[in-house]
Every structure is written in structure tokens, then in C-alpha cells.
Design a protein around this motif. Structure first.
Motif, PDB file in Angstrom:
ATOM      1  N   THR A 163       0.830  -1.211   0.000  1.00  0.00           N
ATOM      2  CA  THR A 163       0.000   0.000   0.000  1.00  0.00           C
ATOM      3  C   THR A 163       0.865   1.262   0.000  1.00  0.00           C
ATOM      4  O   THR A 163       0.608   2.214  -0.749  1.00  0.00           O
ATOM      5  CB  THR A 163      -0.921   0.012   1.240  1.00  0.00           C
ATOM      6  OG1 THR A 163      -1.728  -1.169   1.230  1.00  0.00           O
ATOM      7  CG2 THR A 163      -1.813   1.241   1.247  1.00  0.00           C
ATOM      8  N   ALA A 164       1.911   1.253   0.844  1.00  0.00           N
ATOM      9  CA  ALA A 164       2.795   2.423   0.930  1.00  0.00           C
ATOM     10  C   ALA A 164       3.495   2.683  -0.406  1.00  0.00           C
ATOM     11  O   ALA A 164       3.627   3.830  -0.841  1.00  0.00           O
ATOM     12  CB  ALA A 164       3.829   2.209   2.038  1.00  0.00           C
ATOM     13  N   LEU A 165       3.933   1.603  -1.056  1.00  0.00           N
ATOM     14  CA  LEU A 165       4.592   1.751  -2.356  1.00  0.00           C
ATOM     15  C   LEU A 165       3.621   2.283  -3.408  1.00  0.00           C
ATOM     16  O   LEU A 165       3.978   3.124  -4.238  1.00  0.00           O
ATOM     17  CB  LEU A 165       5.172   0.413  -2.811  1.00  0.00           C
ATOM     18  CG  LEU A 165       6.494  -0.012  -2.161  1.00  0.00           C
ATOM     19  CD1 LEU A 165       6.871  -1.430  -2.580  1.00  0.00           C
ATOM     20  CD2 LEU A 165       7.610   0.967  -2.531  1.00  0.00           C
ATOM     21  N   ALA A 166       2.381   1.763  -3.368  1.00  0.00           N
ATOM     22  CA  ALA A 166       1.379   2.211  -4.345  1.00  0.00           C
ATOM     23  C   ALA A 166       1.104   3.702  -4.187  1.00  0.00           C
ATOM     24  O   ALA A 166       0.986   4.436  -5.173  1.00  0.00           O
ATOM     25  CB  ALA A 166       0.089   1.404  -4.162  1.00  0.00           C
ATOM     26  N   VAL A 167       1.017   4.153  -2.938  1.00  0.00           N
ATOM     27  CA  VAL A 167       0.787   5.579  -2.676  1.00  0.00           C
ATOM     28  C   VAL A 167       1.974   6.401  -3.185  1.00  0.00           C
ATOM     29  O   VAL A 167       1.803   7.447  -3.824  1.00  0.00           O
ATOM     30  CB  VAL A 167       0.583   5.826  -1.158  1.00  0.00           C
ATOM     31  CG1 VAL A 167       0.582   7.313  -0.852  1.00  0.00           C
ATOM     32  CG2 VAL A 167      -0.716   5.171  -0.696  1.00  0.00           C
ATOM     33  N   ARG A 168       3.189   5.915  -2.907  1.00  0.00           N
ATOM     34  CA  ARG A 168       4.396   6.664  -3.312  1.00  0.00           C
ATOM     35  C   ARG A 168       4.545   6.700  -4.827  1.00  0.00           C
ATOM     36  O   ARG A 168       5.075   7.670  -5.382  1.00  0.00           O
ATOM     37  CB  ARG A 168       5.628   6.007  -2.669  1.00  0.00           C
ATOM     38  CG  ARG A 168       6.814   6.934  -2.518  1.00  0.00           C
ATOM     39  CD  ARG A 168       6.496   8.045  -1.562  1.00  0.00           C
ATOM     40  NE  ARG A 168       7.620   8.968  -1.451  1.00  0.00           N
ATOM     41  CZ  ARG A 168       7.850   9.988  -2.289  1.00  0.00           C
ATOM     42  NH1 ARG A 168       7.001  10.230  -3.285  1.00  0.00           N
ATOM     43  NH2 ARG A 168       8.880  10.779  -2.129  1.00  0.00           N
ATOM     44  N   MET A 169       4.115   5.633  -5.501  1.00  0.00           N
ATOM     45  CA  MET A 169       4.244   5.566  -6.954  1.00  0.00           C
ATOM     46  C   MET A 169       3.319   6.551  -7.678  1.00  0.00           C
ATOM     47  O   MET A 169       3.433   6.759  -8.887  1.00  0.00           O
ATOM     48  CB  MET A 169       3.950   4.148  -7.442  1.00  0.00           C
ATOM     49  CG  MET A 169       5.067   3.155  -7.222  1.00  0.00           C
ATOM     50  SD  MET A 169       6.593   3.584  -8.090  1.00  0.00           S
ATOM     51  CE  MET A 169       7.606   4.065  -6.739  1.00  0.00           C
ATOM     52  N   ALA A 170       2.408   7.156  -6.947  1.00  0.00           N
ATOM     53  CA  ALA A 170       1.539   8.173  -7.554  1.00  0.00           C
ATOM     54  C   ALA A 170       2.356   9.379  -7.990  1.00  0.00           C
ATOM     55  O   ALA A 170       1.945  10.136  -8.869  1.00  0.00           O
ATOM     56  CB  ALA A 170       0.450   8.585  -6.561  1.00  0.00           C
ATOM     57  N   TYR A 171       3.529   9.547  -7.369  1.00  0.00           N
ATOM     58  CA  TYR A 171       4.445  10.646  -7.727  1.00  0.00           C
ATOM     59  C   TYR A 171       5.823  10.027  -7.986  1.00  0.00           C
ATOM     60  O   TYR A 171       6.750  10.164  -7.187  1.00  0.00           O
ATOM     61  CB  TYR A 171       4.506  11.670  -6.596  1.00  0.00           C
ATOM     62  CG  TYR A 171       3.160  12.216  -6.205  1.00  0.00           C
ATOM     63  CD1 TYR A 171       2.579  13.268  -6.927  1.00  0.00           C
ATOM     64  CD2 TYR A 171       2.437  11.662  -5.152  1.00  0.00           C
ATOM     65  CE1 TYR A 171       1.329  13.766  -6.582  1.00  0.00           C
ATOM     66  CE2 TYR A 171       1.194  12.151  -4.807  1.00  0.00           C
ATOM     67  CZ  TYR A 171       0.645  13.191  -5.515  1.00  0.00           C
ATOM     68  OH  TYR A 171      -0.593  13.679  -5.175  1.00  0.00           O
ATOM     69  N   ARG A 172       5.936   9.336  -9.113  1.00  0.00           N
ATOM     70  CA  ARG A 172       7.130   8.520  -9.378  1.00  0.00           C
ATOM     71  C   ARG A 172       8.400   9.358  -9.503  1.00  0.00           C
ATOM     72  O   ARG A 172       9.457   8.963  -9.013  1.00  0.00           O
ATOM     73  CB  ARG A 172       6.920   7.696 -10.657  1.00  0.00           C
ATOM     74  CG  ARG A 172       5.822   6.673 -10.505  1.00  0.00           C
ATOM     75  CD  ARG A 172       5.659   5.822 -11.736  1.00  0.00           C
ATOM     76  NE  ARG A 172       4.516   4.928 -11.557  1.00  0.00           N
ATOM     77  CZ  ARG A 172       4.119   4.055 -12.452  1.00  0.00           C
ATOM     78  NH1 ARG A 172       4.745   3.961 -13.611  1.00  0.00           N
ATOM     79  NH2 ARG A 172       3.075   3.273 -12.211  1.00  0.00           N
ATOM     80  N   ALA A 173       8.295  10.494 -10.194  1.00  0.00           N
ATOM     81  CA  ALA A 173       9.494  11.329 -10.365  1.00  0.00           C
ATOM     82  C   ALA A 173      10.023  11.771  -9.011  1.00  0.00           C
ATOM     83  O   ALA A 173      11.230  11.682  -8.735  1.00  0.00           O
ATOM     84  CB  ALA A 173       9.158  12.544 -11.230  1.00  0.00           C
ATOM     85  N   ASP A 174       9.135  12.212  -8.147  1.00  0.00           N
ATOM     86  CA  ASP A 174       9.531  12.640  -6.809  1.00  0.00           C
ATOM     87  C   ASP A 174      10.137  11.481  -6.030  1.00  0.00           C
ATOM     88  O   ASP A 174      11.134  11.638  -5.309  1.00  0.00           O
ATOM     89  CB  ASP A 174       8.311  13.196  -6.069  1.00  0.00           C
ATOM     90  CG  ASP A 174       8.653  13.633  -4.662  1.00  0.00           C
ATOM     91  OD1 ASP A 174       9.452  14.576  -4.522  1.00  0.00           O
ATOM     92  OD2 ASP A 174       8.146  13.015  -3.705  1.00  0.00           O
ATOM     93  N   PHE A 175       9.565  10.298  -6.205  1.00  0.00           N
ATOM     94  CA  PHE A 175      10.055   9.104  -5.507  1.00  0.00           C
ATOM     95  C   PHE A 175      11.500   8.792  -5.911  1.00  0.00           C
ATOM     96  O   PHE A 175      12.376   8.596  -5.059  1.00  0.00           O
ATOM     97  CB  PHE A 175       9.143   7.920  -5.828  1.00  0.00           C
ATOM     98  CG  PHE A 175       9.656   6.598  -5.332  1.00  0.00           C
ATOM     99  CD1 PHE A 175       9.697   6.323  -3.970  1.00  0.00           C
ATOM    100  CD2 PHE A 175      10.104   5.628  -6.220  1.00  0.00           C
ATOM    101  CE1 PHE A 175      10.180   5.093  -3.511  1.00  0.00           C
ATOM    102  CE2 PHE A 175      10.581   4.413  -5.763  1.00  0.00           C
ATOM    103  CZ  PHE A 175      10.615   4.146  -4.406  1.00  0.00           C
ATOM    104  N   PHE A 176      11.756   8.741  -7.228  1.00  0.00           N
ATOM    105  CA  PHE A 176      13.092   8.376  -7.690  1.00  0.00           C
ATOM    106  C   PHE A 176      14.124   9.481  -7.392  1.00  0.00           C
ATOM    107  O   PHE A 176      15.280   9.193  -7.081  1.00  0.00           O
ATOM    108  CB  PHE A 176      13.058   8.049  -9.182  1.00  0.00           C
ATOM    109  CG  PHE A 176      12.365   6.748  -9.478  1.00  0.00           C
ATOM    110  CD1 PHE A 176      12.911   5.548  -9.025  1.00  0.00           C
ATOM    111  CD2 PHE A 176      11.174   6.720 -10.180  1.00  0.00           C
ATOM    112  CE1 PHE A 176      12.263   4.338  -9.275  1.00  0.00           C
ATOM    113  CE2 PHE A 176      10.521   5.516 -10.431  1.00  0.00           C
ATOM    114  CZ  PHE A 176      11.068   4.324  -9.979  1.00  0.00           C
ATOM    115  N   ILE A 177      13.684  10.738  -7.463  1.00  0.00           N
ATOM    116  CA  ILE A 177      14.594  11.832  -7.097  1.00  0.00           C
ATOM    117  C   ILE A 177      14.957  11.740  -5.612  1.00  0.00           C
ATOM    118  O   ILE A 177      16.111  11.951  -5.226  1.00  0.00           O
ATOM    119  CB  ILE A 177      13.943  13.196  -7.416  1.00  0.00           C
ATOM    120  CG1 ILE A 177      13.867  13.378  -8.932  1.00  0.00           C
ATOM    121  CG2 ILE A 177      14.736  14.338  -6.791  1.00  0.00           C
ATOM    122  CD1 ILE A 177      13.080  14.606  -9.367  1.00  0.00           C
TER     123      ILE A 177
END
Length: 260
Positions: free
Chosen positions: A14-28
């Protein structure tokens, strides 16, 4: 146990799914995390390349200690150390009460809902640094690997103990993230060879607050030069975890809801 692991995996998913909503921000965020965690090994590299050194330790041996230290944090921070900021945030916002009414252990729920995917950057950095150091030292034998595996698990035990203490402080010390400064001030001793410190400090980080277990002691075994007092440090680590758990439960009893 299986059910608890299933719930934990669902929390991570669930936490990953929420974070993947903003993928660019996640990878940065992961790249920034990697850059920050790489500062200490880079400083070590510069020190050795300029002719200085830590007495009795080669550059790759020191980098191995720092790589193991980072690996330990890379596993603990995303998977259970998030209990610290999760507790502090929830107590500040008044949502910690929601964990109290769940049909599960409060501690388990605080860990599950505290999964921090950005800290996976630490794990990636730890794997890279550990591998880079390992290929530049004599390859360890099977027994050394087995001992290392056992001691590395103990390092996670120590990290969990720290997580419980800081989380417990977060319950009664509302909205104060300075608890992290307390942790880093102590834990950073674990990323250097203990024998470069005074005898008194060596005793403190192996026999009282076992931060040497976070990097130095597992690395020493892998290098074929076990640290003095390793067995004692293992016993102290489990005592540390037990006392940390008692502390966390004591702080939970003192919790006052912000909801009035």
C-alpha cells in the motif's frame, strides 16, 4: 506469524502504491538519499587517497565497515525504523489513537504504517558499497560468512532496539524530531573501527550501548579478525532489545491523546 507477515506485506504494498503516484519525486528522493549516504564513504576515500589512514586499517576494510553499517540501516529504516517518525507524526496530529483501536498489536501497526520507501536508497547504497569493498579484500570463507550472517541479524536487533527507544520518546516528547540527532550521535561510532577510540569508549559502544554491532563487529568477522568481546556484545544486544521493549511499553502507558 504468517498472518502478521501477510499484513506487513500488504502495508508495504500500500505504501509503495501511494508513493508511486508521484514517481518522479520518488526516484529523485532515492537519488538524493544515495548522495547523502555516500558522503561519509567519499570522505574516507579522500582521506586515504591523500596519504592519511586509520591505523591498522586499509581503505577497503574501513569502507567494508561503512558498507555493512549502511546495509543495516538500509534494511531497518524502510522496514521497521519508520516506527519513529510514524509515531511522532501520529502523536502530533492526534491520529495515534487510531492505532490503539485496531484489532492488532499497537507496536505492529506502528511498524506497518511506518514503511518508508525512500529509505530504500540506503539499501541500494549499502549493497553497492559493500560489494565494492568486498571485491578488494581477500574473499571470506564459509565459516566467516555464516558468522557474519548471524552478527548482521544481531545488528538489526540493535537497530530495532533504537527504534523502540526513539519511538517511545516520541510518544511523550511530542513533535520533537531531535530524537534522530540522539540516535545518529551514538550510532555513527559504529561505522569506524572501534580500536581507534579510547578504551573507555570501546567499552561503551560494545558493552553498554552496542553500536559497534551496527558495522564494526560484523565486518571484523568477515575480515577474519574478530573484535574483542564479540560474544559479550551479542548478549548485550539482546538485553538492549529487551530493555528497549520495556521502555516502549512504559511510554505507551503514559500516552495522552491529543484528541482530548
Amino acid at each position: 506469524m504468517i498472518n502478521a507477515m501477510y499484513i506487513h506485506l500488504q502495508g508495504i504494498k500500500t505504501a509503495l502504491a501511494v508513493r508511486m503516484a508521484y514517481r518522479a519525486d520518488f526516484f529523485i528522493s532515492i537519488i538524493i538519499m544515495l548522495a547523502v549516504e555516500g558522503i561519509t564513504p567519499f570522505v574516507t576515500y579522500l582521506v586515504y587517497k591523500n596519504g592519511a589512514s586509520l591505523p591498522g586499517w586499509s581503505m577497503y576494510e574501513v569502507l567494508l565497515i561503512q558498507g555493512i553499517f549502511l546495509l543495516s540501516r538500509g534494511i531497518s529504516f524502510p522496514f521497521f525504523f519508520g516506527i519513529v517518525w510514524n509515531t511522532i507524526e501520529r502523536v502530533r496530529e492526534g491520529t495515534f489513537d487510531l492505532l490503539l483501536i485496531k484489532p492488532r498489536s499497537v507496536l505492529h501497526m506502528a511498524i506497518i504504517t511506518g514503511f518508508d520507501s525512500e529509505d530504500l536508497g540506503k539499501l541500494i547504497g549499502g549493497i553497492v558499497l559493500f560489494t565494492a569493498a568486498l571485491v578488494n579484500i581477500p574473499f571470506p570463507g564459509l565459516f566467516q560468512w555464516l558468522m557474519f550472517g548471524a552478527l548482521f541479524l544481531v545488528s538489526l536487533v540493535v537497530m530495532f532496539g533504537f527504534g523502540l527507544i526513539l519511538s517511545g520518546l516520541g510518544i511523550v516528547w511530542v513533535a520533537n524530531f531531535r530524537v534522530y540527532e540522539i540516535f545518529f550521535s551514538l550510532a555513527n561510532f559504529g561505522m569506524y573501527p572501534a580500536n581507534i577510540f579510547s578504551k573507555m569508549l570501546q567499552t561503551f559502544i560494545t558493552s553498554i550501548v552496542p553500536v559497534a554491532m551496527l558495522g564494526f563487529i560484523p565486518a571484523s568477522v568477515l575480515l577474519g579478525r574478530p573484535a574483542e568481546g564479540t560474544l559479550y556484545a551479542v548478549v548485550v544486544s539482546f538485553v538492549f532489545l529487551f530493555l528497549s521493549l520495556l521502555f516502549w511499553k512504559a511510554m505507551l502507558k503514559r500516552y495522552n491523546s491529543a484528541g482530548g
